[in-house]
Enzyme design. Sequence first.
Site, PDB file in Angstrom:
ATOM      1  N   SER A  27      57.351  90.916 112.430  1.00 59.80           N
ATOM      2  CA  SER A  27      56.810  89.708 113.036  1.00 59.80           C
ATOM      3  C   SER A  27      57.128  89.722 114.526  1.00 59.80           C
ATOM      4  O   SER A  27      58.240  90.085 114.926  1.00 59.80           O
ATOM      5  CB  SER A  27      57.425  88.469 112.382  1.00 59.80           C
ATOM      6  OG  SER A  27      56.956  87.302 112.998  1.00 59.80           O
ATOM      7  N   GLY A  39      33.554  96.283 123.667  1.00 65.04           N
ATOM      8  CA  GLY A  39      32.584  97.021 122.864  1.00 65.04           C
ATOM      9  C   GLY A  39      31.820  97.973 123.765  1.00 65.04           C
ATOM     10  O   GLY A  39      31.309  97.564 124.820  1.00 65.04           O
ATOM     11  N   ASN A  43      29.699  96.923 127.025  1.00 69.67           N
ATOM     12  CA  ASN A  43      30.226  97.282 128.344  1.00 69.67           C
ATOM     13  C   ASN A  43      29.204  98.077 129.161  1.00 69.67           C
ATOM     14  O   ASN A  43      29.002  97.828 130.352  1.00 69.67           O
ATOM     15  CB  ASN A  43      31.507  98.104 128.197  1.00 69.67           C
ATOM     16  CG  ASN A  43      32.659  97.301 127.641  1.00 69.67           C
ATOM     17  OD1 ASN A  43      32.652  96.077 127.667  1.00 69.67           O
ATOM     18  ND2 ASN A  43      33.654  97.993 127.116  1.00 69.67           N
ATOM     19  N   GLN A 164      34.604 107.803 117.310  1.00 71.50           N
ATOM     20  CA  GLN A 164      34.209 108.094 115.934  1.00 71.50           C
ATOM     21  C   GLN A 164      34.315 109.577 115.581  1.00 71.50           C
ATOM     22  O   GLN A 164      34.150 109.937 114.416  1.00 71.50           O
ATOM     23  CB  GLN A 164      32.766 107.616 115.679  1.00 71.50           C
ATOM     24  CG  GLN A 164      32.613 106.101 115.651  1.00 71.50           C
ATOM     25  CD  GLN A 164      33.293 105.462 114.456  1.00 71.50           C
ATOM     26  OE1 GLN A 164      34.416 105.820 114.101  1.00 71.50           O
ATOM     27  NE2 GLN A 164      32.618 104.526 113.823  1.00 71.50           N
ATOM     28  N   ASN A 186      35.330 112.735 126.819  1.00 68.62           N
ATOM     29  CA  ASN A 186      36.438 112.929 127.741  1.00 68.62           C
ATOM     30  C   ASN A 186      37.089 114.276 127.387  1.00 68.62           C
ATOM     31  O   ASN A 186      36.616 114.990 126.506  1.00 68.62           O
ATOM     32  CB  ASN A 186      37.432 111.760 127.703  1.00 68.62           C
ATOM     33  CG  ASN A 186      38.048 111.557 126.323  1.00 68.62           C
ATOM     34  OD1 ASN A 186      38.193 112.499 125.539  1.00 68.62           O
ATOM     35  ND2 ASN A 186      38.427 110.317 126.017  1.00 68.62           N
ATOM     36  N   GLY A 247      35.559 104.372 131.531  1.00 68.54           N
ATOM     37  CA  GLY A 247      34.599 105.362 131.032  1.00 68.54           C
ATOM     38  C   GLY A 247      33.238 104.750 130.765  1.00 68.54           C
ATOM     39  O   GLY A 247      32.207 105.371 131.038  1.00 68.54           O
ATOM     40  N   ASP A 248      33.220 103.531 130.243  1.00 68.07           N
ATOM     41  CA  ASP A 248      31.946 102.850 130.009  1.00 68.07           C
ATOM     42  C   ASP A 248      31.249 102.559 131.337  1.00 68.07           C
ATOM     43  O   ASP A 248      30.020 102.675 131.441  1.00 68.07           O
ATOM     44  CB  ASP A 248      32.175 101.548 129.248  1.00 68.07           C
ATOM     45  CG  ASP A 248      32.731 101.778 127.853  1.00 68.07           C
ATOM     46  OD1 ASP A 248      32.487 102.868 127.292  1.00 68.07           O
ATOM     47  OD2 ASP A 248      33.410 100.879 127.320  1.00 68.07           O
TER      48      ASP A 248
END
Length: 317
Positions: A27, A39, A43, A164, A186, A247-248
Amino acid sequence: MRAAATERRNPSVPPWRYVSCSTRTLSFLADRLDVRRGGVAANIAFGLGLLGLDPVMVGAAGLDFAEYGAWLRANGVDTRAVRVSETLHTARFVCTTDQDQNQIATFYAGAMAEAPRIDLAEIAERAGGLRLVLVGADDPEAMLRHTATAHRLGIPVAADPSQQLARLDREQTRRLVDRATWLFTNEYEAALLLERTGWSEEELLGRVGTWITTRGADGVTLTRAGADRLAVPAVPTERIADPTGAGDAFRSGFLAGLAWQWPPQQAARFGCALATTVLESVGTQEYKLLPSDLAARIARTYGDDAARSVEPRLADV
């Protein structure tokens, strides 16, 4: 907290019937909560919208998408192709960071599971045609379906499997990148991509147009079969506020350059300038685009001629 449950041994019961289990609960008391938009599709589309283009965002969002959708539309993004789930929430990434920057993260896919139901052919027809389809990280089935549809319709594909890659098997990875006009990774993903496909670099380059590899502070490389590798230096900064989304932003700038029919090197330079702008702000969509600032960054890094070559387009931003 640790709890254990044991069962008294009975010699007449086989040993595999005996169970010893434990649970642990952690916790945290958080000092601050930051909720930010994100996302990869959102982006990249956001950056293209700010640059005056008309990006069509394709993906599945949740029943909590209304406010986010309004924000994207206000910044030039066409969200009509977004499938909105009636039962699930939008995918989100939750990360707890301590004072030493150690992180525990959770990704909730949510409405992303409905992405395979999206028909890219219908979207292309409704939009009056698409010039390029970037297939980014999404539900793997949806990524494969969109890639196949784009190839069938003769629409150039930019393959960007990114996060992915770890989930994809060899056949899936090959299908996603084969025949891509543009391939984004990358440095880490570049090595993983070769491992996943089982192809050598030469074999992979024989199956794609241009392979773009982002390398952080070392800039970007563009590689084509039969051509020398082109290295584009990064636009330097002394003030990194948040690396998330850089990167986006590079992809937004690079794809905008392609839409403006710039040579790849010029597009990559512009992408690097936009990426550094995002590095200097916290969040992926909280940055401000100032044409004079972008031109000055490009001039300092690549020279006055490079800056003058982008200024006509920046005048319209």
